[in-house]
Design an enzyme around this catalytic site. Structure first.
Site, PDB file in Angstrom:
ATOM      1  CG  ASN A 139      -1.801   1.221   1.300  1.00 34.09           C
ATOM      2  OD1 ASN A 139      -1.835   2.028   0.368  1.00 34.09           O
ATOM      3  ND2 ASN A 139      -2.528   1.370   2.400  1.00 34.09           N
ATOM      4  CB  THR A 155      -2.780  -1.578  -3.648  1.00 34.16           C
ATOM      5  OG1 THR A 155      -2.237  -0.707  -2.649  1.00 34.16           O
ATOM      6  CG2 THR A 155      -2.632  -3.011  -3.170  1.00 34.16           C
ATOM      7  CG  ASP A 166      -4.051  -2.557  12.240  1.00 35.10           C
ATOM      8  OD1 ASP A 166      -3.132  -3.386  12.094  1.00 35.10           O
ATOM      9  OD2 ASP A 166      -4.246  -1.938  13.301  1.00 35.10           O
ATOM     10  N   GLY A 167      -5.535  -1.538   7.930  1.00 33.57           N
ATOM     11  CA  GLY A 167      -6.479  -1.499   6.828  1.00 33.57           C
ATOM     12  C   GLY A 167      -6.048  -2.401   5.686  1.00 33.57           C
ATOM     13  N   GLY A 188       1.981   1.300   8.354  1.00 28.73           N
ATOM     14  CA  GLY A 188       0.776   2.121   8.384  1.00 28.73           C
ATOM     15  C   GLY A 188       0.746   3.040   9.582  1.00 28.73           C
ATOM     16  CB  SER A 189      -1.585   5.710  10.582  1.00 25.66           C
ATOM     17  OG  SER A 189      -2.802   5.091  10.200  1.00 25.66           O
ATOM     18  CD  GLU A 239     -12.466   0.310   6.706  1.00 17.34           C
ATOM     19  OE1 GLU A 239     -13.447   0.952   6.274  1.00 17.34           O
ATOM     20  OE2 GLU A 239     -11.283   0.590   6.412  1.00 17.34           O
TER      21      GLU A 239
END
Length: 550
Positions: free
Chosen positions: A148, A180, A208-209, A250-251, A516
């Protein structure tokens, strides 16, 4: 313990000192040789050193010249002369790359070079170590990697190329890399296009997304291949055969932190290389027999749902949006009315307050696996259990309803939402925070950051469960209004008050499913036992890995 036969034993040279190197099927060890004064033992390192064969990354031949060892002008002339002599006596060398454990669960790829007197001996060592590594069938040889490029600080591609790819190359792992291009790119590719038979695992580089995308794509593909309908809430899903690796970029990297103990790309890459395998439970979430999502960490209604809803409007702020939305949601102090029914976990070794943390080789998760293997699991047994009146029903007003399938630990909350939650015992911890004062709720939140029992409050209860259903209190006024707008209007009206100015139970919150927002609030949740496996081994206890002289 029975002593293992030696595969190889030689007196080699390491850093201009003689060492006795021994290899058996499980351990490579070396120690200072009793050379009777021969050679120079200028190194301060003494004693026996050992490495598990399963934690050797690779072995390779080295070509060193005389100039390479004598080019430093700072060396004394005697040392230079001595190095030249050793280089002439031991002209051939091989390097062993292995895992070295550091503080706070960090792993490094360290190396040691041994010098041999002849080429045949050198090749024998390389060949024998390679043969032992080839016997480790759990190691991946081919991986499908998704990167990502937009997650976190947008460093995913750089992290992979600079820190991970060189290690994969060293370990002779081939990787098919896909960067992606949009949301759900990885999920859709896994569901429809990827030829999974070519790979030994799937790796996601992101937060995590990104992991959630991989999870949904891989699980959906597995169920499709086996003819299982995900929309059936009571169906037992087929476990995924491919393991999932997480390179944190990621964050938020909650999953990686809870299964490895640190958010470090090199550590995660090494866990993938050695072929670690950590099973994990997954919660399947449905609304009226319609599949919604899967969850592996936190499923939160009320406080965490409101916080996520508000933070989505502030995505331009980056990770700082979670802090601002958290403060705003806390000051709003909303509570919601509803009914929750759950099926408690029985015959389970652990409970949410026993302080038995899930660690590498967790006996609670292993006990569950053994009981599943020895018991006859049939649909009749399952239906009998659910119809025998063991469901419990609780109705009231709640500030937060959380289902934690793991500790949900992170750097800010080292113990997490449920410190004793387990990764693979077939349960989730249901945490109910009833309506209370703002000060009491603050006390509950602060205990996430210290070592006190966060469930030791009269307004908090926790249950270890296998399934639950939630039904919010519906009112006509809510059906014509946007719940987020209702919350926005009443947010600041209660900041200075000690009790709600309105009946907050008249509006619904949202479910936060691993970051989400779910489209429905009335849901059914079932724990799918060990549905996936990660390239991890759980958080290690360092005391278990102190080597003695083998």
């Amino acid at each position: 313990m029975e002593k293992q036969a030696r595969l190889l034993s030689s007196e080699l040279c390491e850093k201009h000192r003689l060492v006795e190197v021994v290899l058996n099927r499980s351990v490579l060890s070396w120690k200072d040789a009793d050379s009777g004064g021969k050679g120079s033992n200028t190194s301060s390192e003494t004693g026996t050193h050992a490495v598990h064969v399963c934690e050797i990354v690779a072995v390779s031949a080295v070509q060193e010249t005389q100039d390479d060892q004598t080019s430093t002008e700072a060396k004394r002339r005697e040392s230079q002369k001595h190095a030249q002599q050793h280089n002439q006596l031991y002209p051939y060398a091989f390097t062993v790359f292995y895992i070295r454990r550091m503080r706070q669960h960090r792993w490094l790829c360290s190396d040691i070079t041994f010098h041999c007197t002849n080429q045949r001996l050198c090749q024998q060592w390389i060949q024998t170590i390679d043969e032992q590594l080839s016997l480790l069938s759990n190691r991946p040889k081919s991986l499908l990697v998704y990167i990502n490029p937009y997650g976190g600080k947008q460093l995913g591609k750089r992290i992979y190329e600079q820190k991970v790819a060189p290690l994969f190359h060293l370990a002779s792992i081939s990787a098919n890399v896909i960067v992606t291009e949009c949301a759900n790119h990885a999920r859709d590719h896994l569901k429809m296009e990827a030829n999974l038979e070519k790979y030994d695992g799937v790796v996601c580089v992101g937060g995590d997304g990104m992991f959630s995308e991989i999870l949904h794509g891989l699980v959906a593909r597995t169920q499709t291949d086996h003819g299982v309908d995900q929309n059936q809430s009571d169906v037992d899903l087929v476990p995924c055969s491919l393991r999932i690796g997480i390179i944190p970029a990621g964050s938020t990297d909650c999953i990686c932190y809870a299964t490895v103990g640190i958010n470090d790309p090199v550590t995660s890459a090494l866990h993938i290389i050695v072929g670690d395998s950590q099973p994990m439970d997954v919660c399947s979430i449905h609304h009226n027999d319609t599949f919604l999502r899967y969850s592996v960490s936190l499923l939160g209604y009320g406080f965490y749902g409101d916080m996520l809803t508000d933070s989505e409007r502030k995505r331009w702020m980056g990770p700082a949006r979670y802090d601002l939305s958290g403060v705003k949601t806390f000051l709003s102090h909303n509570d919601y009315e509803g009914t929750i029914a759950f099926l408690p976990a029985e015959d389970n070794q652990g409970n949410p307050r026993d302080k038995l943390q899930c660690r590498s080789g967790c006996h609670v998760c292993q006990h569950k696996a053994q009981s599943e293997d020895t018991s006859c699991k049939t649909s009749m047994d399952k239906s009998d259990q659910e119809s025998s009146g063991k469901w419990r029903v609780i109705q009231g007003k709640f500030i937060a309803i959380n289902a934690a399938s793991m500790s949900c630990a992170c750097p800010r909350s080292p113990k997490g939402l449920s410190p004793a939650a387990h990764l693979a015992d077939g349960t989730t911890d249901l945490i109910l925070v009833r309506k209370c004062s703002r000060l009491d709720f603050l006390r509950h939140l602060l205990r996430h950051t210290n070592k006190e029992d966060q469930f030791d409050h009269s307004f908090v209860e926790v249950h270890r469960i296998r399934k639950f259903r939630f039904q919010p209190k519906q009112q006509e006024v809510d059906s014509v209004k946007d719940p987020s707008e209702t919350r926005e209007k009443r947010t600041f009206s209660s900041i200075c008050s000690t009790s709600p100015a309105f009946n907050y139970g008249s509006a619904d919150s949202s479910w936060n499913c691993d970051g989400e927002i779910l489209p429905h609030t009335a849901i059914q949740v079932s724990v799918q036992w060990q549905l996936i496996r990660l390239f991890a081994r759980g958080i290690e206890d360092h005391q278990q890995f102190v080597f003695e002289d083998p």
